[in-house]
Design a protein around this motif. Structure first.
Motif, PDB file in Angstrom:
ATOM      1  N   LYS A  52      52.164  54.635  57.422  1.00 42.46           N
ATOM      2  CA  LYS A  52      53.149  55.415  56.695  1.00 42.46           C
ATOM      3  C   LYS A  52      53.349  54.783  55.318  1.00 42.46           C
ATOM      4  CE  LYS A  52      56.124  57.478  59.343  1.00 42.46           C
ATOM      5  NZ  LYS A  52      55.838  58.885  59.103  1.00 42.46           N
ATOM      6  N   ILE A  53      53.199  55.605  54.269  1.00 40.81           N
ATOM      7  CA  ILE A  53      53.434  55.128  52.911  1.00 40.81           C
ATOM      8  C   ILE A  53      54.945  54.925  52.751  1.00 40.81           C
ATOM      9  CG2 ILE A  53      53.007  55.524  50.453  1.00 40.81           C
ATOM     10  CD1 ILE A  53      50.408  55.630  52.044  1.00 40.81           C
ATOM     11  N   GLY A  54      55.306  53.779  52.227  1.00 41.71           N
ATOM     12  CA  GLY A  54      56.718  53.430  52.112  1.00 41.71           C
ATOM     13  C   GLY A  54      57.173  52.532  53.243  1.00 41.71           C
ATOM     14  N   LYS A  55      56.300  52.297  54.217  1.00 39.01           N
ATOM     15  CA  LYS A  55      56.604  51.387  55.328  1.00 39.01           C
ATOM     16  C   LYS A  55      55.461  50.389  55.458  1.00 39.01           C
ATOM     17  CE  LYS A  55      58.114  51.307  60.139  1.00 39.01           C
ATOM     18  NZ  LYS A  55      58.295  52.088  61.363  1.00 39.01           N
ATOM     19  N   GLU A  56      54.374  50.762  56.146  1.00 43.15           N
ATOM     20  CA  GLU A  56      53.236  49.846  56.308  1.00 43.15           C
ATOM     21  C   GLU A  56      52.374  49.765  55.047  1.00 43.15           C
ATOM     22  OE1 GLU A  56      54.123  51.553  60.376  1.00 43.15           O
ATOM     23  OE2 GLU A  56      53.537  52.508  58.506  1.00 43.15           O
ATOM     24  N   LEU A  57      52.370  50.837  54.259  1.00 39.95           N
ATOM     25  CA  LEU A  57      51.512  50.903  53.077  1.00 39.95           C
ATOM     26  C   LEU A  57      52.331  51.162  51.820  1.00 39.95           C
ATOM     27  CD1 LEU A  57      48.711  53.175  54.594  1.00 39.95           C
ATOM     28  CD2 LEU A  57      48.642  50.695  54.330  1.00 39.95           C
ATOM     29  N   LYS A  58      51.814  50.667  50.695  1.00 36.24           N
ATOM     30  CA  LYS A  58      52.446  50.872  49.384  1.00 36.24           C
ATOM     31  C   LYS A  58      51.843  52.099  48.710  1.00 36.24           C
ATOM     32  CE  LYS A  58      53.112  45.944  48.683  1.00 36.24           C
ATOM     33  NZ  LYS A  58      52.583  44.754  48.021  1.00 36.24           N
ATOM     34  N   THR A  59      52.476  52.523  47.641  1.00 37.82           N
ATOM     35  CA  THR A  59      51.978  53.661  46.865  1.00 37.82           C
ATOM     36  C   THR A  59      50.523  53.446  46.455  1.00 37.82           C
ATOM     37  OG1 THR A  59      54.198  54.133  46.036  1.00 37.82           O
ATOM     38  CG2 THR A  59      52.362  55.048  44.770  1.00 37.82           C
ATOM     39  N   GLU A  60      50.181  52.238  46.023  1.00 35.53           N
ATOM     40  CA  GLU A  60      48.814  51.926  45.581  1.00 35.53           C
ATOM     41  C   GLU A  60      47.818  52.085  46.730  1.00 35.53           C
ATOM     42  OE1 GLU A  60      51.484  49.784  45.223  1.00 35.53           O
ATOM     43  OE2 GLU A  60      51.891  50.322  43.141  1.00 35.53           O
ATOM     44  N   ASP A  61      48.224  51.699  47.937  1.00 43.05           N
ATOM     45  CA  ASP A  61      47.360  51.887  49.114  1.00 43.05           C
ATOM     46  C   ASP A  61      47.136  53.377  49.364  1.00 43.05           C
ATOM     47  OD1 ASP A  61      47.386  49.063  49.659  1.00 43.05           O
ATOM     48  OD2 ASP A  61      49.318  49.319  50.670  1.00 43.05           O
ATOM     49  N   GLY A  62      48.191  54.151  49.195  1.00 45.71           N
ATOM     50  CA  GLY A  62      48.089  55.596  49.362  1.00 45.71           C
ATOM     51  C   GLY A  62      47.170  56.221  48.327  1.00 45.71           C
ATOM     52  N   LYS A  67      42.011  58.743  47.269  1.00 48.29           N
ATOM     53  CA  LYS A  67      40.701  58.689  46.620  1.00 48.29           C
ATOM     54  C   LYS A  67      39.593  58.854  47.660  1.00 48.29           C
ATOM     55  CE  LYS A  67      38.078  55.770  43.455  1.00 48.29           C
ATOM     56  NZ  LYS A  67      38.066  54.504  42.705  1.00 48.29           N
ATOM     57  N   ARG A  68      39.759  58.216  48.823  1.00 52.31           N
ATOM     58  CA  ARG A  68      38.782  58.359  49.912  1.00 52.31           C
ATOM     59  C   ARG A  68      38.730  59.812  50.391  1.00 52.31           C
ATOM     60  NH1 ARG A  68      34.811  55.262  50.209  1.00 52.31           N
ATOM     61  NH2 ARG A  68      34.502  56.241  52.224  1.00 52.31           N
ATOM     62  N   CYS A  69      39.883  60.477  50.447  1.00 55.98           N
ATOM     63  CA  CYS A  69      39.907  61.906  50.796  1.00 55.98           C
ATOM     64  C   CYS A  69      39.106  62.701  49.767  1.00 55.98           C
ATOM     65  CB  CYS A  69      41.341  62.431  50.843  1.00 55.98           C
ATOM     66  SG  CYS A  69      42.374  61.731  52.139  1.00 55.98           S
ATOM     67  N   SER A 115      43.105  63.492  42.784  1.00 58.96           N
ATOM     68  CA  SER A 115      42.993  64.244  41.525  1.00 58.96           C
ATOM     69  C   SER A 115      42.178  63.491  40.492  1.00 58.96           C
ATOM     70  CB  SER A 115      44.387  64.532  40.959  1.00 58.96           C
ATOM     71  OG  SER A 115      45.073  65.463  41.749  1.00 58.96           O
ATOM     72  N   ASP A 116      42.477  62.207  40.310  1.00 57.28           N
ATOM     73  CA  ASP A 116      41.756  61.406  39.320  1.00 57.28           C
ATOM     74  C   ASP A 116      40.265  61.356  39.644  1.00 57.28           C
ATOM     75  OD1 ASP A 116      44.198  60.930  38.080  1.00 57.28           O
ATOM     76  OD2 ASP A 116      44.373  58.859  38.790  1.00 57.28           O
ATOM     77  N   LEU A 117      39.943  61.233  40.922  1.00 58.48           N
ATOM     78  CA  LEU A 117      38.540  61.181  41.327  1.00 58.48           C
ATOM     79  C   LEU A 117      37.827  62.492  41.011  1.00 58.48           C
ATOM     80  CD1 LEU A 117      36.280  59.546  42.908  1.00 58.48           C
ATOM     81  CD2 LEU A 117      36.840  61.127  44.741  1.00 58.48           C
ATOM     82  N   ILE A 118      38.434  63.616  41.391  1.00 58.81           N
ATOM     83  CA  ILE A 118      37.819  64.928  41.151  1.00 58.81           C
ATOM     84  C   ILE A 118      37.591  65.143  39.652  1.00 58.81           C
ATOM     85  CG2 ILE A 118      38.164  67.442  41.336  1.00 58.81           C
ATOM     86  CD1 ILE A 118      37.461  66.072  44.041  1.00 58.81           C
ATOM     87  N   VAL A 119      38.567  64.790  38.829  1.00 56.58           N
ATOM     88  CA  VAL A 119      38.430  64.957  37.379  1.00 56.58           C
ATOM     89  C   VAL A 119      37.372  63.998  36.825  1.00 56.58           C
ATOM     90  CG1 VAL A 119      39.622  64.744  35.158  1.00 56.58           C
ATOM     91  CG2 VAL A 119      40.741  65.912  37.063  1.00 56.58           C
ATOM     92  N   SER A 120      37.301  62.781  37.355  1.00 57.72           N
ATOM     93  CA  SER A 120      36.306  61.826  36.854  1.00 57.72           C
ATOM     94  C   SER A 120      34.881  62.305  37.140  1.00 57.72           C
ATOM     95  CB  SER A 120      36.536  60.430  37.440  1.00 57.72           C
ATOM     96  OG  SER A 120      36.201  60.378  38.805  1.00 57.72           O
ATOM     97  N   VAL A 121      34.676  63.002  38.236  1.00 56.34           N
ATOM     98  CA  VAL A 121      33.346  63.508  38.590  1.00 56.34           C
ATOM     99  C   VAL A 121      33.041  64.833  37.889  1.00 56.34           C
ATOM    100  CG1 VAL A 121      31.923  64.438  40.477  1.00 56.34           C
ATOM    101  CG2 VAL A 121      33.220  62.309  40.804  1.00 56.34           C
TER     102      VAL A 121
END
Length: 153
Positions: A52-62, A67-69, A115-121
């Motif tokens: 869960k982002i905001g619990k086990e994971l940070k925004t950067e992890d999300g 990006k993997r998605c 979004s950043d990944l799609i635009v970069s490609v």
């Protein structure tokens, strides 16, 4: 530069486009639109990115999970286009779902990973509309899921 060359230039490793595990399609073409089913966060070594982002994971992890998605989305696009990304005219829309705590408010920053990944490609053809939605749970406990719509030439 074509999209495949851009992927190589960015040193991106596309994962294998996986078949769905339920009664649905990974991709569907309707007219000139290519719909990509939700792609979940899976690491480069094939492990689910859970938490869960905001619990086990940070925004950067999300962001990295999103990006993997995005990489999975490109893999599905490529498979649907018979390995020919020149068939893509534009990315129309991404919808991102973030498994997060109820007080988490940085969903857009998380989905920027995709979004950043799609635009970069895809460059200008990658500019898209978007929704970034928080949810209390996602399939298999993953942290992020993103689906997409592309326009074909």
């Amino acid at each position: 530069m074509n999209f495949d060359e851009k992927i190589k230039e960015l040193k991106l490793e596309l994962p294998e486009a996986r078949d769905p595990v339920g009664s649905y399609l990974a991709t569907k073409i309707v007219g000139k639109l290519l719909y990509i089913s939700g792609q979940i966060s899976i690491s480069a070594n094939g492990e689910l990115i859970k938490g869960k982002i905001g619990k086990e994971l940070k925004t950067e992890d999300g962001y990295e999970a999103a990006k993997r998605c995005g990489l999975n989305i490109i893999s599905q696009v490529k498979k649907a286009c018979n390995e020919d990304l020149s068939k893509i005219k534009s990315c129309v829309k991404l919808t991102g779902f973030v498994n997060s705590t109820e007080d988490f408010i940085e969903q857009p920053k998380v989905i920027n990973g995709a979004s950043d990944l799609i635009v970069s490609v895809f460059g200008d053809a990658g500019m898209h509309t978007r929704a970034a939605v928080s949810t209390n749970s996602l399939p298999l406990g993953v942290s992020v899921e993103v689906d997409a719509i592309f326009e074909l030439n």
